[in-house]
Design a protein around this motif. Structure first.
Motif, short mmCIF file in Angstrom:
data_model
loop_
_atom_site.label_atom_id
_atom_site.label_comp_id
_atom_site.label_asym_id
_atom_site.label_seq_id
_atom_site.Cartn_x
_atom_site.Cartn_y
_atom_site.Cartn_z
N LYS A 1 42.19 1.17 40.66
CA LYS A 1 41.56 0.02 41.74
C LYS A 1 39.98 0.26 42.14
CE LYS A 1 43.41 0.04 45.98
NZ LYS A 1 44.56 0.94 46.74
N LYS A 2 39.59 -0.69 42.21
CA LYS A 2 38.04 -0.62 42.55
C LYS A 2 37.65 0.05 43.83
CE LYS A 2 33.64 -1.99 42.32
NZ LYS A 2 32.82 -1.55 41.50
N ILE A 3 36.73 1.01 43.79
CA ILE A 3 36.23 1.88 44.91
C ILE A 3 35.19 1.23 45.59
CG2 ILE A 3 35.37 4.14 45.28
CD1 ILE A 3 36.75 5.42 42.88
N THR A 4 35.53 1.19 46.98
CA THR A 4 34.59 0.54 47.94
C THR A 4 33.82 1.64 48.82
OG1 THR A 4 36.18 0.37 49.53
CG2 THR A 4 36.14 -1.33 47.83
N SER A 5 33.11 1.08 49.33
CA SER A 5 32.11 2.12 50.43
C SER A 5 33.09 2.73 51.52
CB SER A 5 30.89 1.58 50.91
OG SER A 5 31.49 0.37 51.61
N THR A 6 33.98 2.21 51.75
CA THR A 6 35.02 2.60 52.85
C THR A 6 35.85 3.91 52.29
OG1 THR A 6 36.50 0.92 52.52
CG2 THR A 6 35.03 0.81 54.50
N CYS A 7 36.04 3.69 50.75
CA CYS A 7 36.79 4.86 50.27
C CYS A 7 36.13 5.98 50.28
CB CYS A 7 37.10 4.18 48.66
SG CYS A 7 38.01 2.85 48.30
N PHE A 8 34.75 5.96 50.14
CA PHE A 8 34.05 7.36 50.29
C PHE A 8 34.40 7.99 51.60
CE2 PHE A 8 30.37 7.61 47.18
CZ PHE A 8 31.09 7.12 46.21
N ILE A 9 34.45 7.27 52.72
CA ILE A 9 34.81 7.87 53.88
C ILE A 9 36.22 8.33 53.98
CG2 ILE A 9 34.81 7.38 56.36
CD1 ILE A 9 32.48 5.29 56.08
N GLU A 10 37.20 7.50 53.49
CA GLU A 10 38.51 7.85 53.20
C GLU A 10 38.77 9.13 52.63
OE1 GLU A 10 39.97 3.32 53.58
OE2 GLU A 10 40.45 4.48 51.73
N MET A 11 37.96 9.37 51.36
CA MET A 11 38.06 10.67 50.65
C MET A 11 37.45 11.91 51.35
SD MET A 11 36.74 8.89 47.03
CE MET A 11 36.88 10.30 45.78
N LYS A 12 36.64 11.70 52.29
CA LYS A 12 35.91 12.70 53.01
C LYS A 12 37.15 13.14 54.02
CE LYS A 12 32.66 13.73 56.74
NZ LYS A 12 31.24 14.43 56.28
N GLN A 13 37.76 12.03 54.61
CA GLN A 13 38.74 12.38 55.80
C GLN A 13 39.86 13.02 55.08
OE1 GLN A 13 39.45 8.50 57.10
NE2 GLN A 13 37.62 8.45 58.49
N ARG A 14 40.27 12.92 53.84
CA ARG A 14 41.33 13.69 53.22
C ARG A 14 41.01 14.69 52.61
NH1 ARG A 14 41.88 8.28 50.44
NH2 ARG A 14 41.64 8.62 48.23
N GLY A 15 39.57 14.86 52.42
CA GLY A 15 39.20 16.16 51.96
C GLY A 15 39.02 16.27 50.41
N GLU A 16 39.08 15.00 49.78
CA GLU A 16 38.89 14.75 48.28
C GLU A 16 37.48 14.62 47.95
OE1 GLU A 16 41.13 11.37 46.75
OE2 GLU A 16 40.20 11.53 44.85
N LYS A 17 37.06 15.61 47.23
CA LYS A 17 35.72 15.58 46.70
C LYS A 17 35.35 14.24 45.66
CE LYS A 17 34.17 19.56 48.36
NZ LYS A 17 33.14 20.32 49.10
N ILE A 18 34.07 13.79 46.11
CA ILE A 18 33.74 12.67 45.49
C ILE A 18 32.57 13.01 44.30
CG2 ILE A 18 32.17 10.63 45.87
CD1 ILE A 18 33.04 10.87 48.85
N SER A 19 32.88 12.28 43.20
CA SER A 19 32.04 12.63 41.89
C SER A 19 31.11 11.46 41.60
CB SER A 19 32.99 12.75 40.72
OG SER A 19 33.81 11.77 40.39
N MET A 20 30.11 11.88 41.53
CA MET A 20 28.90 10.69 41.07
C MET A 20 28.10 10.92 40.11
SD MET A 20 27.71 9.03 44.70
CE MET A 20 26.78 7.61 43.90
N LEU A 21 27.56 10.09 39.26
CA LEU A 21 26.56 10.28 38.26
C LEU A 21 25.80 9.14 38.30
CD1 LEU A 21 28.45 11.35 34.99
CD2 LEU A 21 27.06 12.74 36.48
#
Ligand code: KIV
Length: 273
Positions: A10-30
């Motif tokens: 599923k396409k990741i949106t900007s709100t997904c980044f905040i949700e990932m933070k809230q559930r403690g899932e690290k965000i990978s970016m390049l």
């Protein structure tokens, strides 16, 4: 093969980044700057792709990020956006495109969104640029801030060293982060700041922090793809981990090709019409 298995396409949106933070899932970016590389990085499962103004260094060979233009950023961002199916695609607003006035910043932000198909923009600076960022967010555009080492201000700072080393600089960075959160940024890049400070900022804001040279306490990490793949073999700052040595791989492959051409081994009968 070691790797990250993508189960959710599923396409990741900007709100997904905040949700990932809230559930403690690290965000990978390049970073990525072209269609082919962005397609590979996206299908490998990275969460976010930044069309960084580091394209000025990596793609155009400039010594800093200042010369890259809006038109050049649009060219790179459009190529990346066409390739990406899953990752959140963020485009840097280049030097000079948002500093002159709030109106011009909003106008240029809208132009980049219209002409590229990216999902969000990234803008360097804190309180001094907050009003412009607020206007851009009010226009419906998600914005990631960028604090610490902000390469567009390199001539003001005079070098690429660690930022926010003193107590007063650390306080200013924390205040800037709170200000960016208040105007509605969904994320903040923290570049080359002490790990302890980056952790404090991460714990003090609700938006997602993405670190580069900022230790392990941020919500996610970003690296320039050419550095982490070992394409830029002379650039080896302390914070960089190289996951491949493509400079050597390409040099070896090109050497084989040259030898095959010289010896008339290439092309052979099967490779000819
Ligand atoms: O332009 C860029 O690549 C960046 C990253 C280093 C965060 O801003």
């Amino acid at each position: 093969m070691a790797g990250y298995l993508i189960t959710d396409t599923k396409k990741i949106t900007s709100t997904c980044f905040i949700e990932m933070k809230q559930r403690g899932e690290k965000i990978s970016m390049l970073t990525a700057y072209d269609y082919t590389t962005a397609g590979i990085i996206d299908q490998a499962g990275v969460d976010g792709i930044l069309v960084g103004d580091s394209a000025s260094n990596v793609m155009a060979g400039n010594s800093d990020t200042l010369p890259i233009t809006i038109d050049e950023m649009i060219y790179h961002a459009r190529s990346v956006a066409k390739a990406v199916k899953r990752a959140l695609v963020i485009c840097d607003m280049p030097f000079g495109s948002y500093q002159i006035s709030r109106e011009e910043g909003i106008k240029n932000a809208i132009r980049i969104m219209k002409e590229t198909g990216v999902d969000a923009l990234k803008i360097e600076g804190g309180a001094e640029i907050a009003d412009t960022i607020k206007g851009i967010i009010h226009a419906g555009i998600p914005v990631m801030g960028h604090l610490g080492l902000t390469p567009q201000s390199i001539h003001k700072f005079g070098g690429y060293g660690l930022r926010a080393k003193t107590e007063s600089e650390a306080k200013k960075l924390m205040d800037d982060a709170l200000c960016l959160e208040q105007v509605g940024c969904f994320g903040i890049t923290l570049e080359k700041v002490p790990a302890q400070l980056a952790t404090q900022v991460t714990q003090g804001v609700n938006c997602a922090t993405i670190g580069i040279g900022a230790g392990n306490g941020t919500d996610g990490q970003i690296l320039v793809y050419a550095d982490m793949l070992g394409l830029t073999h002379e650039f080896k700052p302390k914070f960089l981990r190289q996951y491949a040595h493509l400079y050597d791989t390409i040099t070896e492959a090109v050497g084989h090709y040259i030898a095959d051409v010289k010896s008339t081994d290439f092309p052979n009968a099967q490779e000819s019409y």
